[in-house]
Design a protein around this motif. Structure first.
Motif, PDB file in Angstrom:
ATOM      1  N   THR A  39      10.561  -5.169  -2.853  1.00  0.00           N
ATOM      2  CA  THR A  39      10.798  -4.253  -1.839  1.00  0.00           C
ATOM      3  C   THR A  39       8.804  -3.698  -2.093  1.00  0.00           C
ATOM      4  O   THR A  39       8.313  -3.811  -2.842  1.00  0.00           O
ATOM      5  CB  THR A  39      11.448  -2.990  -2.474  1.00  0.00           C
ATOM      6  N   PRO A  40       8.363  -3.059  -0.997  1.00  0.00           N
ATOM      7  CA  PRO A  40       6.936  -2.727  -0.597  1.00  0.00           C
ATOM      8  C   PRO A  40       7.415  -1.266  -1.091  1.00  0.00           C
ATOM      9  O   PRO A  40       8.311   0.025  -1.140  1.00  0.00           O
ATOM     10  CB  PRO A  40       6.796  -2.827   1.183  1.00  0.00           C
ATOM     11  N   TYR A  42       4.690   2.445  -1.701  1.00  0.00           N
ATOM     12  CA  TYR A  42       3.270   2.445  -2.076  1.00  0.00           C
ATOM     13  C   TYR A  42       2.040   3.703  -2.522  1.00  0.00           C
ATOM     14  O   TYR A  42       2.925   4.817  -2.976  1.00  0.00           O
ATOM     15  CB  TYR A  42       3.325   3.405  -0.440  1.00  0.00           C
ATOM     16  N   ALA A  51       0.265  -1.162   0.752  1.00  0.00           N
ATOM     17  CA  ALA A  51       2.226  -1.438   0.199  1.00  0.00           C
ATOM     18  C   ALA A  51       1.540  -2.105  -0.949  1.00  0.00           C
ATOM     19  O   ALA A  51       1.261  -3.224  -1.131  1.00  0.00           O
ATOM     20  CB  ALA A  51       2.673  -1.085   1.190  1.00  0.00           C
ATOM     21  N   MET A  52       2.667  -2.405  -2.253  1.00  0.00           N
ATOM     22  CA  MET A  52       2.287  -3.362  -3.434  1.00  0.00           C
ATOM     23  C   MET A  52       4.021  -3.576  -3.644  1.00  0.00           C
ATOM     24  O   MET A  52       4.442  -3.025  -3.202  1.00  0.00           O
ATOM     25  CB  MET A  52       1.809  -2.480  -4.742  1.00  0.00           C
ATOM     26  N   GLN A  53       4.439  -5.011  -3.611  1.00  0.00           N
ATOM     27  CA  GLN A  53       5.568  -5.475  -3.557  1.00  0.00           C
ATOM     28  C   GLN A  53       5.813  -5.817  -5.177  1.00  0.00           C
ATOM     29  O   GLN A  53       4.893  -6.153  -5.318  1.00  0.00           O
ATOM     30  CB  GLN A  53       5.460  -6.557  -3.371  1.00  0.00           C
ATOM     31  N   GLU A  77      -3.265  -4.680  -9.775  1.00  0.00           N
ATOM     32  CA  GLU A  77      -2.564  -4.153  -8.856  1.00  0.00           C
ATOM     33  C   GLU A  77      -4.104  -3.519  -7.963  1.00  0.00           C
ATOM     34  O   GLU A  77      -5.169  -3.064  -8.627  1.00  0.00           O
ATOM     35  CB  GLU A  77      -1.509  -3.240  -8.286  1.00  0.00           C
ATOM     36  N   THR A 157       7.695   4.716   1.146  1.00  0.00           N
ATOM     37  CA  THR A 157       8.647   3.106   0.013  1.00  0.00           C
ATOM     38  C   THR A 157       9.987   3.582   0.656  1.00  0.00           C
ATOM     39  O   THR A 157      10.625   2.735   0.527  1.00  0.00           O
ATOM     40  CB  THR A 157       8.411   4.184  -0.751  1.00  0.00           C
ATOM     41  N   ALA A 160      11.310   1.823   4.000  1.00  0.00           N
ATOM     42  CA  ALA A 160      10.411   0.366   3.704  1.00  0.00           C
ATOM     43  C   ALA A 160      11.528  -0.659   2.887  1.00  0.00           C
ATOM     44  O   ALA A 160      12.204  -1.806   3.387  1.00  0.00           O
ATOM     45  CB  ALA A 160       9.385   0.672   3.396  1.00  0.00           C
ATOM     46  N   ARG A 193       4.166  -3.284   6.623  1.00  0.00           N
ATOM     47  CA  ARG A 193       4.151  -3.579   5.157  1.00  0.00           C
ATOM     48  C   ARG A 193       2.701  -4.950   5.176  1.00  0.00           C
ATOM     49  O   ARG A 193       2.575  -5.808   4.778  1.00  0.00           O
ATOM     50  CB  ARG A 193       5.213  -4.306   4.532  1.00  0.00           C
TER      51      ARG A 193
END
Length: 193
Positions: A39-40, A42, A51-53, A77, A157, A160, A193
């Protein structure tokens, strides 16, 4: 001409005598869903949202995504060995510090503990519910005085995550309540994303 008639028969005999048994339908788990458990989430980098997965045991669950957001950025990250490039506009809550690392793992790992483990409760993490095209994000008491960017982190977040399992969902309105807030905004300002 007899040789031409025998060729298909010889080919059939060769195939059936190679030792491969005939089988029926083989059951091997549930149907493929096409949704990865990422999930992304933010965070803020140089004044903008990125966005970080993150791994999640519950793709499409906006409350689960908000728990991952509250835990803050992880080491590594943002392209560095530290989180120097990524920050958050959200206050760290006591629950965020207690989340097990498996629940906020980076892609490639697997969450072994359910989200919200280690003593969290519904009253100390944000929650999200959806009715129609409106998402309501309820903040815990310790999240007073959020900046516009902090509110956008929450909204982007949560929406998304919701769209992961509902990709055709149109633009959503988000109502952020609690912690002294009552903000209504759209997710149209969220970066791709």
């Amino acid at each position: 001409m007899k040789a031409l008639h025998r060729a298909p028969l010889l080919a059939l005999l060769a195939l059936t005598s190679c030792g491969i048994p005939a089988t029926g339908v083989v059951e091997a788990g549930g149907p493929a869903s096409g949704v990865l458990p990422l999930t992304p989430v933010y965070f803020v980098e140089n004044g903008r949202l990125v966005a970080m997965q993150r791994n999640t045991g519950r793709p499409g669950d906006p409350t689960d995504a908000l728990r991952l957001l509250i835990a803050g950025p992880l080491a590594g990250e943002g392209g560095t060995d530290t989180t120097d490039g990524l920050t958050t506009e959200l206050p760290l809550l006591p629950t965020a510090m207690a989340l097990p690392s498996a629940a906020v793992d980076v892609p490639g790992g697997s969450p072994s503990d359910p989200p919200g483990a280690a003593g969290s409760s519904a009253s100390d993490t944000p929650t999200a519910t959806v009715t129609g095209s409106t998402m309501t994000i309820r903040l815990p008491v310790g999240m007073a005085g959020l900046s516009d960017l902090g509110v956008r982190q929450l909204v982007c977040t949560a929406t998304a995550a919701y769209r992961l399992t509902r990709p055709g969902t149109p633009s959503m309105t988000a109502a952020v309540t609690g912690g002294g807030h009552l903000v209504r905004t759209s997710d149209a300002r969220c970066p791709a994303r």
